[in-house]
Design a protein around this motif. Structure first.
Motif, PDB file in Angstrom:
ATOM      1  N   UNK A 186       0.949  -1.136   0.070  1.00  0.00           N
ATOM      2  CA  UNK A 186       0.009  -0.063  -0.049  1.00  0.00           C
ATOM      3  C   UNK A 186       0.787   1.247   0.194  1.00  0.00           C
ATOM      4  N   UNK A 187       0.396   2.425  -0.552  1.00  0.00           N
ATOM      5  CA  UNK A 187       1.306   3.503  -0.958  1.00  0.00           C
ATOM      6  C   UNK A 187       0.652   4.818  -0.767  1.00  0.00           C
ATOM      7  N   UNK A 188       1.215   5.645  -0.309  1.00  0.00           N
ATOM      8  CA  UNK A 188       0.882   7.101  -0.161  1.00  0.00           C
ATOM      9  C   UNK A 188       1.949   8.057  -0.926  1.00  0.00           C
ATOM     10  N   UNK A 189       2.138   9.272  -0.972  1.00  0.00           N
ATOM     11  CA  UNK A 189       3.017  10.358  -1.401  1.00  0.00           C
ATOM     12  C   UNK A 189       4.571   9.904  -0.579  1.00  0.00           C
ATOM     13  N   UNK A 190       3.915   9.682   0.731  1.00  0.00           N
ATOM     14  CA  UNK A 190       5.167   9.862   1.610  1.00  0.00           C
ATOM     15  C   UNK A 190       5.677   8.411   2.051  1.00  0.00           C
ATOM     16  N   UNK A 191       4.859   7.357   2.068  1.00  0.00           N
ATOM     17  CA  UNK A 191       5.148   6.278   2.781  1.00  0.00           C
ATOM     18  C   UNK A 191       4.730   4.943   2.021  1.00  0.00           C
ATOM     19  N   UNK A 192       5.268   3.829   2.132  1.00  0.00           N
ATOM     20  CA  UNK A 192       5.115   2.555   1.289  1.00  0.00           C
ATOM     21  C   UNK A 192       4.904   1.502   2.741  1.00  0.00           C
ATOM     22  N   UNK A 193       3.997   0.834   2.709  1.00  0.00           N
ATOM     23  CA  UNK A 193       3.995  -0.246   3.672  1.00  0.00           C
ATOM     24  C   UNK A 193       3.892  -1.540   2.767  1.00  0.00           C
ATOM     25  N   UNK A 194       4.830  -2.599   3.098  1.00  0.00           N
ATOM     26  CA  UNK A 194       4.778  -3.687   2.404  1.00  0.00           C
ATOM     27  C   UNK A 194       4.883  -5.024   3.176  1.00  0.00           C
ATOM     28  N   UNK A 195       4.443  -5.980   2.554  1.00  0.00           N
ATOM     29  CA  UNK A 195       4.908  -7.511   3.464  1.00  0.00           C
ATOM     30  C   UNK A 195       5.171  -8.312   2.231  1.00  0.00           C
ATOM     31  N   UNK A 196       5.995  -9.346   2.556  1.00  0.00           N
ATOM     32  CA  UNK A 196       6.399 -10.382   1.551  1.00  0.00           C
ATOM     33  C   UNK A 196       5.645 -11.700   1.709  1.00  0.00           C
ATOM     34  N   UNK A 197       5.006 -12.021   0.477  1.00  0.00           N
ATOM     35  CA  UNK A 197       4.350 -13.290   0.689  1.00  0.00           C
ATOM     36  C   UNK A 197       5.094 -14.540   0.526  1.00  0.00           C
ATOM     37  N   UNK A 198       4.469 -15.578   1.382  1.00  0.00           N
ATOM     38  CA  UNK A 198       5.295 -16.639   1.604  1.00  0.00           C
ATOM     39  C   UNK A 198       5.744 -17.405   0.270  1.00  0.00           C
ATOM     40  N   UNK A 199       4.446 -17.440  -0.688  1.00  0.00           N
ATOM     41  CA  UNK A 199       4.904 -18.180  -1.824  1.00  0.00           C
ATOM     42  C   UNK A 199       6.162 -17.740  -2.671  1.00  0.00           C
ATOM     43  N   UNK A 200       7.065 -18.415  -2.897  1.00  0.00           N
ATOM     44  CA  UNK A 200       8.177 -18.298  -3.576  1.00  0.00           C
ATOM     45  C   UNK A 200       9.459 -18.434  -2.786  1.00  0.00           C
ATOM     46  N   UNK A 201       9.284 -18.670  -1.476  1.00  0.00           N
ATOM     47  CA  UNK A 201      10.389 -19.011  -0.570  1.00  0.00           C
ATOM     48  C   UNK A 201      10.415 -20.028   0.225  1.00  0.00           C
ATOM     49  N   UNK A 202      11.563 -20.749   0.051  1.00  0.00           N
ATOM     50  CA  UNK A 202      11.507 -22.046   1.083  1.00  0.00           C
ATOM     51  C   UNK A 202      11.453 -21.660   2.707  1.00  0.00           C
ATOM     52  N   UNK A 203      11.057 -22.470   3.495  1.00  0.00           N
ATOM     53  CA  UNK A 203      11.290 -22.335   5.030  1.00  0.00           C
ATOM     54  C   UNK A 203      12.711 -21.942   5.191  1.00  0.00           C
ATOM     55  N   UNK A 204      12.893 -20.880   6.235  1.00  0.00           N
ATOM     56  CA  UNK A 204      14.112 -20.580   6.700  1.00  0.00           C
ATOM     57  C   UNK A 204      14.645 -19.317   6.049  1.00  0.00           C
ATOM     58  N   UNK A 205      15.933 -18.967   6.134  1.00  0.00           N
ATOM     59  CA  UNK A 205      16.307 -17.473   5.650  1.00  0.00           C
ATOM     60  C   UNK A 205      17.058 -17.757   4.189  1.00  0.00           C
ATOM     61  N   UNK A 206      16.406 -16.622   3.198  1.00  0.00           N
ATOM     62  CA  UNK A 206      16.821 -16.333   1.999  1.00  0.00           C
ATOM     63  C   UNK A 206      17.336 -15.039   1.600  1.00  0.00           C
ATOM     64  N   UNK A 207      18.768 -15.116   1.322  1.00  0.00           N
ATOM     65  CA  UNK A 207      19.176 -13.799   0.963  1.00  0.00           C
ATOM     66  C   UNK A 207      18.711 -13.343  -0.341  1.00  0.00           C
ATOM     67  N   UNK A 208      18.427 -12.131  -0.582  1.00  0.00           N
ATOM     68  CA  UNK A 208      18.061 -11.682  -1.934  1.00  0.00           C
ATOM     69  C   UNK A 208      18.072 -10.280  -1.959  1.00  0.00           C
ATOM     70  N   UNK A 209      17.684  -9.864  -3.351  1.00  0.00           N
ATOM     71  CA  UNK A 209      17.684  -8.240  -3.416  1.00  0.00           C
ATOM     72  C   UNK A 209      16.098  -7.531  -3.255  1.00  0.00           C
ATOM     73  N   UNK A 210      16.120  -6.545  -2.550  1.00  0.00           N
ATOM     74  CA  UNK A 210      15.095  -5.867  -2.571  1.00  0.00           C
ATOM     75  C   UNK A 210      15.095  -4.568  -3.442  1.00  0.00           C
ATOM     76  N   UNK A 211      13.946  -4.366  -4.204  1.00  0.00           N
ATOM     77  CA  UNK A 211      14.157  -3.349  -5.224  1.00  0.00           C
ATOM     78  C   UNK A 211      12.798  -2.887  -5.381  1.00  0.00           C
ATOM     79  N   UNK A 212      12.546  -1.739  -5.973  1.00  0.00           N
ATOM     80  CA  UNK A 212      11.224  -0.908  -6.186  1.00  0.00           C
ATOM     81  C   UNK A 212      11.327  -0.335  -7.690  1.00  0.00           C
TER      82      UNK A 212
END
Length: 578
Positions: A253-279
């Motif tokens: 969700x977004x406004x002019x001054x703020x973005x709130x995001x969450x990562x869906x579980x689909x696409x990642x295995x259980x545990x920790x996965x390093x990756x790139x975050x981008x807009x």
């Protein structure tokens, strides 16, 4: 005389009606069964893209149009005597032919395709425009323009603008994406054999207003759990199209001054996965890397934060039921879809903690629970299979508290829900229980499995917590003793930061099996041999509201806010470390 006139009208009216129907039928048949006739067209010569107005007869039912051998676009059917065609690329000229279901008609004269070169009147065109906004292009022979192209300074390839409207003197376009703050507007047209660009030296220079998203400095400490809300701040953030963790698009969700995001579980295995975050922004043509080493964590549990449900009363649209399996809240009007087998069974239960279902049927119902207030104004968490007298008090239609709107359809039937749960309030004075409480309150509970929460069936313990006193309902006097004084149970009041923790045990289709308590002969306790999953409720807030329309004043309008941790996979007793 009156009677005679009535008789005369009786015979005249059907005759008039018959005549009207007859004439109408003849007219329709005549129109449909005639070849289209082309009597003339204007202009006699025009470039590709121009509109030709054709006049004639029987034109309403035309399905195809040709200039010579080339099929062209029917842009508008104005009437039975007029239609408009648009000259398409590849048209070389010839007679105009119109086709309908009967056949075709042809113009006596030939249409000639001209190849006028479109040009811009730069002095009449605005010198700046925002990307995505509409702007007007002014010039000559613009009907012959095949496309309008915006090319950023320093770039070879341009971007074609969407045409909103046009005539020979004006074209309205939407400013497309361009890579720089300065661009040149040019056009393409047909020279009779191919599409060619206009003279680059006659293009129009334009300043492009690009509102580039700018992010404030941010740090991500440790791994970020899927489903957790992450907030970014900055300017022009409403221009962001998407946030990606690797190749996975996040919920945003977004406004002019703020973005709130969450990562869906689909696409990642259980545990920790390093990756790139981008807009991405500008129709995902540009990308900004927010973090090169962003760590996504898929916990081995399900975690639902700040769930809010409500009491029952006559508010059928308020969310009442919550499923820790799906993470969804449901209002009473959705209950039959949530638990269709419960209402179908009605009173066929043999006991309040026996679901009376086959294993296959039982597993089709997602586990769920709900909060409720009795006449003493206790705030109670209920197992569905321990609530036969409660559902009849829950209306399914907003504002309608009549008995026919209740879940059973009346005020007499006893209906048990399918899910069998038992509860155990945790007490910080016990060492084993305090260790769990601390993990829940500090959001450090990352795993619920056979190793972290071993079940000892013989000792009646879960992770060392005694479970000889499991209950099918649990009220605030047990999980938050002393929180609500008896005198306060008649007034509205908000109780924040409660931080009470309740352990939830989800039993399989056999229900809450009763066995002998070896420590107390003759006493029955609930067995742990058929626990499917383990969960924890962190009660965070109770907005205690009294329903003044009820003579007993139950707190049935109250709001309940809690976090819920839930085991992901069915408990496997063979994995218990002895």
């Amino acid at each position: 005389m009156f009677i005679a006139m009535k008789k005369l009208l009786f015979f005249i009216l059907p005759a008039i009606t018959a005549l009207a129907v007859s004439c109408e039928s003849i007219s329709i048949v005549d129109t449909a069964d005639q070849l289209p006739q082309v009597q003339g067209f204007t202009p006699q010569s025009a470039p590709v893209g121009a509109e030709i107005i054709v006049t004639g007869e029987y034109l309403s039912n035309v399905t195809k149009a040709f200039i010579g051998s080339k099929q062209v676009e029917i842009s508008q059917k104005v009437s039975n005597t007029r239609l408009s065609l648009r000259v398409v690329e590849g048209t070389t000229g010839g007679k105009i032919r119109l086709v309908n279901a009967v056949g075709e008609g042809e113009s006596p004269e030939e249409f000639k395709v001209s190849f006028a070169v479109p040009s811009l009147k730069s002095e009449l065109i605005q010198t700046s425009a925002e990307m995505g906004a509409e702007m007007m292009i002014i010039g000559e022979n613009l009907n012959s323009a095949y496309s309008v192209v915006f090319t950023a300074d320093g770039y070879k390839d341009g971007h074609v603008a969407e045409m909103v409207s046009r005539n020979d003197k004006e074209i309205v376009v939407k400013v497309p994406y361009v890579e720089d703050a300065s661009a040149a507007i040019s056009m393409t047209y047909s020279d009779g054999s191919k599409i060619v660009p206009t003279d680059p030296s006659k293009s129009h220079k334009l300043s492009i207003i690009r509102y580039v998203p700018m992010f404030d400095a941010h740090e991500f400490e440790g791994a970020v759990d899927v489903g957790l809300q992450v907030v970014l701040t900055g300017t022009h953030l409403d221009k962001v199209d998407a946030i990606y963790a690797g190749d996975v698009q996040c919920n945003m969700t977004k406004t002019e001054s703020q973005i709130s995001f969450s990562i869906p579980e689909a696409g990642f295995p259980e545990g920790e996965t390093p990756t790139q975050l981008k807009a991405t922004y500008f129709d995902e043509n540009e990308t900004k890397v927010l973090a090169e080493n962003f760590v996504v964590n898929v916990p081995k549990i399900k975690f639902w934060q700040a769930v809010t449900t409500y009491g029952h009363s006559c508010y059928g649209e308020l969310k009442v039921f919550f499923s820790p399996e799906t993470g969804k809240v449901y209002h009473t009007s959705e209950w039959q879809n949530l638990d269709p087998l419960a209402k179908e069974r009605g009173t066929k239960y043999t006991g309040s903690q026996n679901p009376g279902l086959s294993e296959a049927d039982y597993n089709t119902i997602p586990p769920y629970f709900f909060c409720y207030s009795n006449n003493a104004c206790d705030i109670i968490f209920y197992s569905p299979a321990n609530s036969n007298s409660i559902f009849k008090n829950m209306p399914t239609i907003q504002g309608d508290n009549s008995t026919k709107t209740r879940i059973p359809g009346n005020n007499t039937d006893a209906i048990y829900g399918s899910t069998v749960l038992t509860f155990r309030a945790l007490n910080a004075s016990n060492v084993a229980e305090k260790a769990i409480i601390d993990k829940v309150l500090n959001k450090e509970l990352k795993t619920i499995d056979e190793q972290s929460f071993p079940i000892d069936v013989n000792a009646h313990t879960v992770a060392g917590v005694s479970c000889t006193n499991l209950v099918g309902t649990i009220n605030d006097k047990a999980y938050a003793p002393g929180l609500i004084a008896d005198a306060d149970r008649k007034v509205d009041k908000v109780y924040d930061n409660i931080d009470a923790v309740i352990m939830v045990l989800y039993h399989d289709y056999r229900g809450a099996i009763k066995v002998d308590d070896p420590a107390n002969p003759g006493t029955k306790i609930t067995s742990l041999e058929n626990i499917k999953r383990i969960g924890f409720i962190r009660v965070r807030k109770i907005n205690f509201k009294i329903d003044q329309t009820n003579s007993n004043k139950p707190a049935s309008l109250s709001e309940f806010t809690y976090d819920c941790y839930w085991q992901k996979h069915d408990y496997d007793y063979t994995k218990i470390t002895k």
